[in-house]
Design a protein around this motif. Structure first.
Motif, PDB file in Angstrom:
ATOM      1  N   GLU A 102       0.844  -1.206   0.000  1.00 21.29           N
ATOM      2  CA  GLU A 102       0.000   0.000   0.000  1.00 21.29           C
ATOM      3  C   GLU A 102       0.876   1.252   0.000  1.00 21.29           C
ATOM      4  OE1 GLU A 102      -3.729   1.911   2.506  1.00 21.29           O
ATOM      5  OE2 GLU A 102      -2.381   0.510   3.512  1.00 21.29           O
ATOM      6  N   HIS A 103       1.922   1.240   0.809  1.00 27.18           N
ATOM      7  CA  HIS A 103       2.829   2.388   0.863  1.00 27.18           C
ATOM      8  C   HIS A 103       3.475   2.620  -0.510  1.00 27.18           C
ATOM      9  CE1 HIS A 103       6.743   4.368   1.729  1.00 27.18           C
ATOM     10  NE2 HIS A 103       5.973   5.124   2.522  1.00 27.18           N
ATOM     11  N   ASP A 104       3.952   1.507  -1.134  1.00 26.29           N
ATOM     12  CA  ASP A 104       4.571   1.607  -2.462  1.00 26.29           C
ATOM     13  C   ASP A 104       3.568   2.134  -3.487  1.00 26.29           C
ATOM     14  OD1 ASP A 104       6.925   0.668  -1.410  1.00 26.29           O
ATOM     15  OD2 ASP A 104       6.707  -1.385  -2.211  1.00 26.29           O
ATOM     16  N   LEU A 105       2.333   1.635  -3.423  1.00 23.87           N
ATOM     17  CA  LEU A 105       1.305   2.101  -4.369  1.00 23.87           C
ATOM     18  C   LEU A 105       0.992   3.585  -4.162  1.00 23.87           C
ATOM     19  CD1 LEU A 105      -1.145  -0.936  -4.469  1.00 23.87           C
ATOM     20  CD2 LEU A 105       0.393  -0.165  -6.288  1.00 23.87           C
ATOM     21  N   LEU A 106       0.971   4.008  -2.905  1.00 22.57           N
ATOM     22  CA  LEU A 106       0.746   5.443  -2.643  1.00 22.57           C
ATOM     23  C   LEU A 106       1.885   6.280  -3.219  1.00 22.57           C
ATOM     24  CD1 LEU A 106      -0.644   5.392   1.026  1.00 22.57           C
ATOM     25  CD2 LEU A 106      -1.897   6.006  -1.057  1.00 22.57           C
ATOM     26  N   LEU A 107       3.121   5.772  -3.095  1.00 18.78           N
ATOM     27  CA  LEU A 107       4.258   6.486  -3.672  1.00 18.78           C
ATOM     28  C   LEU A 107       4.145   6.565  -5.192  1.00 18.78           C
ATOM     29  CD1 LEU A 107       7.329   5.196  -1.606  1.00 18.78           C
ATOM     30  CD2 LEU A 107       6.419   7.507  -1.661  1.00 18.78           C
ATOM     31  N   ILE A 108       3.770   5.434  -5.802  1.00 19.17           N
ATOM     32  CA  ILE A 108       3.610   5.404  -7.263  1.00 19.17           C
ATOM     33  C   ILE A 108       2.491   6.349  -7.678  1.00 19.17           C
ATOM     34  CG2 ILE A 108       2.898   3.951  -9.206  1.00 19.17           C
ATOM     35  CD1 ILE A 108       4.373   1.623  -7.773  1.00 19.17           C
ATOM     36  N   GLU A 109       1.386   6.310  -6.930  1.00 18.05           N
ATOM     37  CA  GLU A 109       0.247   7.178  -7.240  1.00 18.05           C
ATOM     38  C   GLU A 109       0.656   8.647  -7.139  1.00 18.05           C
ATOM     39  OE1 GLU A 109      -4.328   8.006  -5.709  1.00 18.05           O
ATOM     40  OE2 GLU A 109      -3.044   6.641  -4.591  1.00 18.05           O
ATOM     41  N   GLU A 110       1.374   8.982  -6.091  1.00 21.84           N
ATOM     42  CA  GLU A 110       1.808  10.372  -5.912  1.00 21.84           C
ATOM     43  C   GLU A 110       2.786  10.770  -7.018  1.00 21.84           C
ATOM     44  OE1 GLU A 110       1.989  14.137  -4.295  1.00 21.84           O
ATOM     45  OE2 GLU A 110       0.565  12.527  -3.913  1.00 21.84           O
ATOM     46  N   THR A 111       3.677   9.852  -7.366  1.00 21.30           N
ATOM     47  CA  THR A 111       4.628  10.128  -8.446  1.00 21.30           C
ATOM     48  C   THR A 111       3.894  10.353  -9.756  1.00 21.30           C
ATOM     49  OG1 THR A 111       6.286   8.754  -7.344  1.00 21.30           O
ATOM     50  CG2 THR A 111       6.646   9.240  -9.660  1.00 21.30           C
ATOM     51  N   LEU A 112       2.916   9.503 -10.063  1.00 19.97           N
ATOM     52  CA  LEU A 112       2.130   9.654 -11.294  1.00 19.97           C
ATOM     53  C   LEU A 112       1.325  10.961 -11.292  1.00 19.97           C
ATOM     54  CD1 LEU A 112       0.852   6.005 -11.883  1.00 19.97           C
ATOM     55  CD2 LEU A 112       2.549   7.264 -13.231  1.00 19.97           C
ATOM     56  N   ARG A 113       0.783  11.322 -10.141  1.00 20.96           N
ATOM     57  CA  ARG A 113       0.041  12.579 -10.045  1.00 20.96           C
ATOM     58  C   ARG A 113       0.960  13.767 -10.328  1.00 20.96           C
ATOM     59  NH1 ARG A 113      -0.592  16.604  -6.941  1.00 20.96           N
ATOM     60  NH2 ARG A 113       0.646  15.811  -5.244  1.00 20.96           N
ATOM     61  N   ILE A 114       2.177  13.708  -9.744  1.00 19.77           N
ATOM     62  CA  ILE A 114       3.119  14.809  -9.973  1.00 19.77           C
ATOM     63  C   ILE A 114       3.509  14.847 -11.439  1.00 19.77           C
ATOM     64  CG2 ILE A 114       5.464  15.601  -9.475  1.00 19.77           C
ATOM     65  CD1 ILE A 114       5.078  14.544  -6.614  1.00 19.77           C
ATOM     66  N   VAL A 115       3.782  13.685 -12.033  1.00 18.06           N
ATOM     67  CA  VAL A 115       4.159  13.635 -13.449  1.00 18.06           C
ATOM     68  C   VAL A 115       3.011  14.147 -14.297  1.00 18.06           C
ATOM     69  CG1 VAL A 115       4.661  12.056 -15.362  1.00 18.06           C
ATOM     70  CG2 VAL A 115       5.873  11.817 -13.189  1.00 18.06           C
ATOM     71  N   HIS A 116       1.797  13.735 -13.975  1.00 20.98           N
ATOM     72  CA  HIS A 116       0.634  14.150 -14.737  1.00 20.98           C
ATOM     73  C   HIS A 116       0.431  15.670 -14.611  1.00 20.98           C
ATOM     74  CE1 HIS A 116      -3.111  13.667 -16.814  1.00 20.98           C
ATOM     75  NE2 HIS A 116      -3.778  14.257 -15.827  1.00 20.98           N
ATOM     76  N   GLU A 117       0.619  16.232 -13.450  1.00 13.21           N
ATOM     77  CA  GLU A 117       0.496  17.683 -13.264  1.00 13.21           C
ATOM     78  C   GLU A 117       1.571  18.407 -14.067  1.00 13.21           C
ATOM     79  OE1 GLU A 117       0.579  18.691  -9.127  1.00 13.21           O
ATOM     80  OE2 GLU A 117      -1.419  17.876  -8.773  1.00 13.21           O
TER      81      GLU A 117
END
Length: 127
Positions: A102-117
């Protein structure tokens, strides 16, 4: 007169011997009676002791069997408890593993959100 005294003495001795013999017989009969009553009482006690010894032996055998069965049940419950402890440990390991994922997925999600922004901001700057 001497013959009469001798005869009376002889009769007295005979009477004393008869009374002594009667007393001896009475005493012997009393001893036999006492011995018989003591013998009966002792036989009753001995019978009771043997009966109690047999009952104790049976109870001891039953106790050994029940103790053995209890030991077997205790070992089974110990095995069951060990198995449950292992399963709980595995659940704890799975929970820890799930939290790490879950922690890794949250990191990936946050990374993707930053990349998408960043992509959106780059696209808006390009236009």
């Amino acid at each position: 007169m001497a013959a009469r005294l001798i005869k009376e003495d002889h009769l007295l001795r005979k009477d004393r011997l008869k009374r002594a013999e009667d007393a001896r017989q009475t005493l012997t009969a009393e001893f036999h009676s006492l011995g018989a009553s003591v013998d009966i009482e002792l036989r009753d006690r001995i019978t009771n002791i043997h009966s109690n010894a047999l009952a104790l032996e049976n109870q001891s055998k039953t106790l050994r069997n029940r103790t053995s069965a209890l030991g077997k049940t205790t070992r089974q419950w110990g095995g069951l408890a060990d198995g449950a402890r292992t399963k709980l440990k595995e659940i704890g390991d799975i929970q820890n593993w799930a939290e790490m994922i879950e922690h890794d997925l949250l990191l990936i999600e946050e990374t993707l959100r930053i990349v998408h922004e960043d992509d959106l901001s780059d696209d808006s700057q390009m236009q």
